[in-house]
Design a protein around this motif. Structure first.
Motif, mmCIF file in Angstrom:
data_model
loop_
_atom_site.group_PDB
_atom_site.id
_atom_site.type_symbol
_atom_site.label_atom_id
_atom_site.label_comp_id
_atom_site.label_asym_id
_atom_site.label_seq_id
_atom_site.Cartn_x
_atom_site.Cartn_y
_atom_site.Cartn_z
ATOM 1 N N PHE A 1 0.819 -1.208 0.000
ATOM 2 C CA PHE A 1 0.000 0.000 0.000
ATOM 3 C C PHE A 1 0.861 1.270 0.000
ATOM 4 C CE2 PHE A 1 -2.445 -3.344 2.184
ATOM 5 C CZ PHE A 1 -3.511 -3.439 1.308
ATOM 6 N N ALA A 2 2.104 1.083 -0.435
ATOM 7 C CA ALA A 2 3.058 2.205 -0.357
ATOM 8 C C ALA A 2 2.594 3.400 -1.184
ATOM 9 C CB ALA A 2 4.440 1.737 -0.809
ATOM 10 N N GLU A 3 1.807 3.157 -2.240
ATOM 11 C CA GLU A 3 1.419 4.276 -3.109
ATOM 12 C C GLU A 3 0.288 5.121 -2.514
ATOM 13 O OE1 GLU A 3 -1.200 0.883 -4.577
ATOM 14 O OE2 GLU A 3 0.697 1.153 -3.525
ATOM 15 N N LEU A 4 -0.397 4.598 -1.466
ATOM 16 C CA LEU A 4 -1.441 5.412 -0.838
ATOM 17 C C LEU A 4 -0.783 6.475 0.037
ATOM 18 C CD1 LEU A 4 -4.142 2.825 0.383
ATOM 19 C CD2 LEU A 4 -4.086 4.117 -1.751
ATOM 20 N N PRO A 5 -1.177 7.734 -0.088
ATOM 21 C CA PRO A 5 -0.544 8.774 0.732
ATOM 22 C C PRO A 5 -0.849 8.585 2.213
ATOM 23 C CG PRO A 5 -2.409 9.678 -0.508
ATOM 24 C CD PRO A 5 -2.220 8.273 -0.991
ATOM 25 N N ALA A 6 0.143 8.827 3.052
ATOM 26 C CA ALA A 6 -0.039 8.667 4.498
ATOM 27 C C ALA A 6 -1.045 9.690 5.003
ATOM 28 C CB ALA A 6 1.294 8.846 5.211
#
Lengths: 155, 767
Positions: free
Chosen positions: B68-73
């Protein structure tokens, strides 16, 4: 394994996993979603149903244990002519807010009144101590059960 | 209808098992999502083996943080942004590490257990002391330590005022960590179809959730529908960010099937935000009469392992309310928000204000004890008088609305039969066979009706207003859409009562809808006791506007001037001419006949109103608690609990009574029973309802409720809010009673929860 369970007067035969809980049998297989799950430890009573007339927490009963039994859920109370006295008592006395614990509370109260048609406040509190409500602080539930006792009881 | 105790419109469905909670919703092809939760409080993740889990029949997949690294924190204080799953390290026991999706929930749970996570332990800092120790390891590497925020709330100190005060005392008060524990745990069902998604979720602010999902996925808001169906209690804990609100939609998008996540209670107790958890260092200056001259407060709040932005800032609200209902000329406040290896904390019923009320009410009792005066008398010396309202507190923008605090206290003392209780207390003290008796008072004020916008947008909301749309149907019945999203407060009923009065229609002819972003115009949500003060006034405003439209059409129908019409029964009449009348139903029907209306008249009778409060509102009152204490066990019995509440105009007395009862129950529970605790390794000791002492019917008393109705001038309805008053008032009423019962033994404080063990120790080890 195969079980046959009569729910609210209607027989249901299903193939189930031996570990299937009665509450999931009711909710997932029969779509009777009035019976709720609030904990995993038999603590809260949201899943209370009547098993052969006795109030049980259906999250701690296997469907297999209910084989051949009669189950009554909140959907089995009342009827076309309206709410049962216990349900009407909860409405009249504001015995519910969010309504999540309510089906279990109503079933436990129904079982209590079947056994003790005219309970004292202490007997109501004793009888429903296994059902938790986070909204009402319980007093208006006690008043709801007293209303029901005076207006038809466990019907 | 306002002021009438009508039974609720909500109840018929909820009583027959036909409510719709998230877990009741089925969709074709539904998949079930379960978390793999961290078993360590602070550790590096060295490996995650998903092979055994994915091999189980029925398992669709297992995903970890890198998936899920591409979802912004999620935004937060810089350096504290939250990701959806733990990545390189875990910060508390229960933090989601991986997510499993399977065809049914039993298989998903099996698979979650089959995921093998290996950890390299790091030093655990489960307490404030450990997290602030000089050798503490920063839990979030970008920060130099575990102090996430150090915030002065007031510009000055009160050192000079304290020096000048004839008397002063210090106290250290602990407002322990508790769990909101709504009976329905958190749940999300996401169904991504085409280029948009529908999300059913147990949330208090569906429009805000829609905005956040839109931001994370880069979607326009019209492509997202968020539905908060029946919500089984929330108490603030369903107002915070939860990773599943985003993971379920993302997995539904990837898998092309609906995905449901419903917490178990164990997950809820470790994963969903807790509340309170403040340590308060207080110094107070006062005179021989008990008049408080200055107050200095330092608050330290435990914000847990992956902090919530609201949780970090909640002591701001505590600070604003430190003066309680008293004339305290000078207050200095500051706070520290500290990271620890525990579950994060955020809003819980009252969200910061009960902590303030607890502090000042304990301080007043300590002052009374120090001076040998009656706590009721010290309160009377300090209470703000009704003639001083509206009252500007030492905090800019914090202005109390109309109330009569001394009258509330007098009513309470009368209802308690206070003098008789004091006499009985003396008798009991002299009789070794009798239980000890204690009386506790709590004269409280809290802050409600959040906005206005400049304040509420700081908590991440679009605004502090609330919205309502009201439209008359051609048959004269009414549909109302309101922007709040209640979870037990009875808005279908209370809003209909307001409409019935403003529009002159029967209560039965009004239906109220909410909680669906595809149905309801913009909305903010249900939290901060804003239902009646903000949404109620929006509904009223919409009704006033529609009534005005109806008047103009009625005037046209009756060939009269709108100003010459008066409201009668079910319609309008020309003043003084009984024959010249028209029922509302005829007016509505006419409103849909363009050829019979004046040129340029808009069709239909409908209005959308946005009500922006000019100020917060300030519910107040006086609560009193009578306890008996068993001498040989220390067990506390609440034998009476008396409430006097002033929430302004009461819309539905039965609903209001229910709100007071429920809040008081949670306050008593905090005082006597509840505590979320962790061992030194950060392992939760209260992760189920077997271990966490949620009170049952035998644990709570009858409540005696009374109301003083002082209309607030801050809004047209004159309402103040009632949802959080009980939880704000009760903890210190109980603790003051417990300490009062033991005061003759030299006891000055008992920390919450006042368990038999703590009370017994206080009785036997008092100095």
């Amino acid at each position: 394994m195969r079980v046959e369970i009569t729910v609210n007067g209607r027989p249901h035969e299903r193939e189930v996993e031996p570990r299937l809980l009665l509450v999931h049998f009711l909710r997932d297989l029969l779509s009777l979603t009035g019976t709720h799950v609030g904990c995993d430890t038999t603590s809260c009573g949201a899943c209370t149903v009547l098993l052969d007339g006795v109030a049980v927490k259906s999250c701690t009963v296997l469907a297999a244990q209910a084989d051949g039994c009669e189950v009554t859920t909140v959907e089995g109370l009342g009827g076309p002519d309206g709410l049962s006295p216990v349900q009407e008592g909860f409405r009249q006395c504001h015995g519910l807010q969010c309504g999540y614990c309510t089906p279990g509370m109503v079933m436990a109260a129904t079982a209590l009144l079947a056994e003790r048609p005219d309970p004292s406040e202490q007997e109501i509190r004793d009888g429903l101590k296994g059902n938790m409500c986070r909204c009402t602080g319980y007093q208006m539930i006690v008043e709801s059960v007293q209303w029901a006792a005076a207006n038809g009881g466990a019907r | 209808m306002i002021g009438s105790a009508v039974p609720r419109k909500e109840d018929a469905a909820l009583l027959t098992g036909r409510g719709t909670f998230v877990d009741d919703i089925q969709r074709p092809g539904l998949l079930h999502m379960v978390y793999v939760q961290s078993t360590e409080a602070h550790a590096l993740i060295t490996g995650i083996d998903t092979s055994a889990a994915t091999a189980l029949p029925g398992v669709v997949g297992v995903w970890t943080a890198e998936d899920f690294a591409e979802l912004p924190a999620r935004p937060s204080v810089p350096g504290l942004e939250r990701h959806y799953l733990a990545g390189e390290k875990v910060h508390y026991v229960g933090e989601p590490v991986a997510v499993v999706v399977a065809a049914d929930r039993y298989t998903a749970a099996d698979a979650a257990r089959a995921v093998e996570v290996t950890y390299e332990p790091l030093p655990v800092m489960a307490t404030l002391e450990a997290a602030l120790a000089p050798d503490a390891v920063p839990i979030f590497a970008p920060l130099p330590g575990n102090l996430a925020l150090e915030q002065p709330v007031t510009p000055d100190d009160v050192a000079a005022e304290l020096d000048a005060a004839p008397r002063r005392l210090r106290a250290r008060l602990v407002n322990q960590r508790v769990a909101g524990a709504p009976m329905e745990p958190y749940g999300v069902l996401a169904d991504w179809v085409g280029n948009g998604v529908t999300v059913w979720a147990t949330v208090q602010a569906p429009h805000r959730v829609r905005a956040e999902i839109a931001q994370v996925f880069g979607l326009a808001r019209h492509l997202i529908r968020v539905v908060a169906p029946d919500v089984g209690g929330a108490f603030g804990v369903k107002s915070s960010f939860m990773p599943e609100l985003f993971l379920a939609p993302e997995l539904s998008r990837r898998l092309g099937r609906p995905v449901k996540f419903v917490e178990t209670r164990r997950e809820h107790m470790t994963h969903t935000y807790h509340g309170r958890d403040q340590v308060q260092e207080v110094e107070v200056g006062f005179d021989e009469n008990g008049a408080i001259l200055a107050l200095d407060v330092t608050i330290t709040v435990n914000i847990g392992g992956v902090p919530d932005p609201v949780g970090i800032g909640l002591p701001t609200l505590t600070s604003y309310m430190l003066g309680g209902c008293y004339r305290i000329p000078k207050i200095a406040a500051r706070y520290r928000s500290v990271l620890t290896n525990t579950t994060p904390t955020a809003s819980y019923r009252g969200a910061g204000r009960p902590e303030a009320s607890f502090l000042i009410e304990r301080v007043v009792d300590l002052v009374a004890l120090e001076l040998g005066k009656d706590p009721a008398e010290v309160r009377k010396v300090n209470l703000i008088g009704p003639e001083q309202m509206p009252y500007q507190t030492p905090f800019e923008g914090i202005v109390y609305d109309e109330a009569d605090y001394p009258a509330a206290l007098e009513l309470l003392l009368g209802e308690l039969d206070y003098d008789a209780l004091r006499a009985e207390q003396e008798r009991r003290r002299a009789d070794p066979g009798a239980r000890l008796l204690g009386v506790g008072l709590s004269t409280f004020v809290e802050m409600a009706g959040f906005g206005p916008t400049p304040l509420f947008e700081q908590f991440g909301y679009l605004g502090g207003w609330e919205s309502a749309n009201l439209r008359l149907q051609p048959d004269g019945s009414v549909i109302v859409l309101v922007g709040t999203a209640p979870h037990g407060q009875g808005h279908q009923t209370a809003m209909a009562q307001i409409v019935a009065d403003e529009l002159g229609v029967p209560f039965e002819a009004v239906s109220v809808f909410y909680g669906d972003t595809a149905v309801v115009q913009e909305g903010i949500g249900t939290m901060g006791s804003r239902g009646m003060p903000v949404a109620g006034n929006a509904v009223r405003q919409a009704a006033v506007e529609v009534a005005d439209q109806a008047r103009r059409i009625a005037a046209h129908l009756l060939e009269a001037d709108p100003d010459d019409l008066v409201r009668v029964g079910d319609g309008f009449q020309v003043k003084g001419v009984p024959d010249a009348a028209v029922p509302l139903a005829a007016v509505v029907e006419r409103s849909f006949k363009p050829h019979l209306l004046p040129e340029g008249t808009r069709l239909g009778l409908e209005s959308t109103a946005y009500y922006e409060p000019k100020n917060l509102s300030y519910p107040s009152g006086a609560h009193g608690c009578v306890v008996e204490i068993e001498r040989d066990t220390g067990r506390v019995h609440v034998v009476r609990y008396v409430c006097v509440d002033d929430c302004g105009t009461v819309i539905n007395p039965m609903n209001a009574r229910g709100q007071v009862h429920g809040g008081v129950a949670q306050g008593i529970a905090q005082a006597l029973f509840e505590k979320v605790s962790f061992d030194a390794e950060g392992r939760p000791l209260a992760a189920s309802l077997e271990e966490y002492m949620l009170p049952g019917m035998l644990d709570l008393p009858r409540y005696e409720t009374h109301h003083i109705e002082t209309r607030s001038s801050f809004n047209p309805l004159g309402v103040k809010g009632i949802g959080e008053a009980g939880a704000t008032a009760a903890p210190q009423a109980v603790v003051n009673a417990v300490v009062d019962a033991l005061a003759h033994l030299g006891v000055r404080d008992v920390e919450m929860p006042c368990t038999p063990e703590r009370v017994w120790k206080a009785m036997h080890h008092a100095s």
